[in-house]
Design an enzyme around this catalytic site. Sequence first.
Site, PDB file in Angstrom:
ATOM      1  N   GLU A 173       0.818  -1.229   0.000  1.00  0.00           N
ATOM      2  CA  GLU A 173       0.000   0.000   0.000  1.00  0.00           C
ATOM      3  C   GLU A 173       0.847   1.273   0.000  1.00  0.00           C
ATOM      4  O   GLU A 173       0.681   2.144   0.856  1.00  0.00           O
ATOM      5  CB  GLU A 173      -0.964  -0.006   1.190  1.00  0.00           C
ATOM      6  CG  GLU A 173      -1.930  -1.169   1.128  1.00  0.00           C
ATOM      7  CD  GLU A 173      -3.038  -1.129   2.185  1.00  0.00           C
ATOM      8  OE1 GLU A 173      -2.948  -0.338   3.139  1.00  0.00           O
ATOM      9  OE2 GLU A 173      -4.006  -1.909   2.038  1.00  0.00           O
ATOM     10  N   GLU A 292      -5.517  -8.520  -0.439  1.00  0.00           N
ATOM     11  CA  GLU A 292      -6.236  -8.229   0.817  1.00  0.00           C
ATOM     12  C   GLU A 292      -7.690  -7.995   0.456  1.00  0.00           C
ATOM     13  O   GLU A 292      -8.000  -7.054  -0.292  1.00  0.00           O
ATOM     14  CB  GLU A 292      -5.673  -6.997   1.522  1.00  0.00           C
ATOM     15  CG  GLU A 292      -4.327  -7.228   2.162  1.00  0.00           C
ATOM     16  CD  GLU A 292      -3.871  -6.067   3.053  1.00  0.00           C
ATOM     17  OE1 GLU A 292      -4.718  -5.397   3.675  1.00  0.00           O
ATOM     18  OE2 GLU A 292      -2.652  -5.836   3.080  1.00  0.00           O
TER      19      GLU A 292
END
Length: 502
Positions: A173, A292
């Site tokens: 991320e 995710e």
Amino acid sequence: MKKATIIVDQDFSIGRVDERLFGSFIEHLGRAVYGGIYDPGNSRSDEAGFRQDVIELVRKLNVPIVRYPGGNFVSGFNWEDSIGPREHRPARLDLAWSTTETNQFGLHEFCHWSEKVGSQVMYAVNLGTRGMEAARNVVEYANHSGGSYWSDLRRVNGSEKPFGIKLWCLGNEMDGPWQIGQKTAYEYGRSANETAKVMKWVDPSIEVVACGSSAYDMPSFGSWELEMLDQCYENVDYVSLHRYYSNSANDTPSFLAKSVDMDAFIKTVVSLCDAAGGKKHTKKKLNLSFDEWNVWYHSQEQDKQIMKQNRWGQSLPVLEDVYNFEDALLVGSLLITLLRNSDRVKIACLAQLVNVIAPIMTSQNGCWVQTIYWPFLHASLYGRGIALRPVINSPLYDCTDFAAVPLLDATAVLGDDGSLTIFAVNRSLQDDLELSCDLRAFQSLKFKEHIVLHHDNPKAVNIESAPNTVVPVVRQDGQLQDGHFKVQIPALSWNVLNFNTP
Ligand code: AHR
């Protein structure tokens, strides 16, 4: 009664499902590792400190790959801290979650645990505070047979054989302001490119995942993918997607439709990858790693308090969402969506696996499974083979967030043994659906069973003292005649229709 139809034929095929679609994730966060998979001293743990009751449940799930060690955690992590004699491993402040990481569980322990549960390792390298030097060293440590500094150190540390880690994440991320070492798309793209390049020089057999934007609704989404891929397209194999869904507005019709968002997200990232590739005039196609995904919202307010009051604590009970029945329905629809997009989504990780936004929960006294365990188990058991593209006709509904949402969400998979499975969610709050399946292409199949997950209360949960509140039942209620199958699927239900050869 409302009616829906579905036509399934092996000639309408999406392609082979990569089994890594049923992957999961363990981060050094909360009680995922300490008190979750690793609990030395607990009577349920083996000689290595691994919880055997957890191993048993993970094995049942047949998880082919587990992402590790983060997540946000990885962006401040020194992998070298997690190897060698435990008494020499440093305790470090983890800035991602404001806790203290003791490093008593590390790379060797995770590889050992993965072997025990029958999973491959998907290892993330730190591109927050570190970079290509640390990344190439850990590849050498993990995968090189011997005769070099890092590979010999692995052997000294007790593992003669290389770990053979084939799949690596290039950071986590990296466009998020919450990330340690957040980067611009250009900075990240350059770093990912050089890191991937040298990692592959050490071991050309590995594959690497570049970080897509942290979420579909990030302001950087879209431009991030295009710009970073401009820098690293030729050296990476997959682009990551992350997405968590919430029902904080307590709007169940909209919540159950959120797989529509996942579908659009996937299709947009496919387009972005293909646009980036088109610009480079390359034949190479990038696939997606949805590494995710889950429902996550129940614990968020409580977590703020726990973290504030226990700064630098260890194995805090955070992100321990207690999943209810409607969460399991959405998880079922999200799995259907992943299967329907399995021509490009090759890897997906349910985030996470144990205690932290997880299907499996532990206490000192045992473990139990949450509602979301069930659709994940069924998809993992019956979702391998060739994903088919059924033609579905269903009544539609409008809700606050989406228009024309089908009440029936479904897909089908043809197993290698010739069996056929139809996965179906009835999103209706009040209407059962009479489902007619045209299976004329599968004349030799026999109806085996109808597995149903249903509860009258969408908010029903499984907890330690009542672990079997939401559990599937097996029915024999379908009728198959001349290639036509009819079954009633209850309002608010997850269904698995299994057919096999006699
Ligand atoms: O899974 C929990 C966290 O969610 C991960 O650490 C991070 O990557 C994401 O924001």
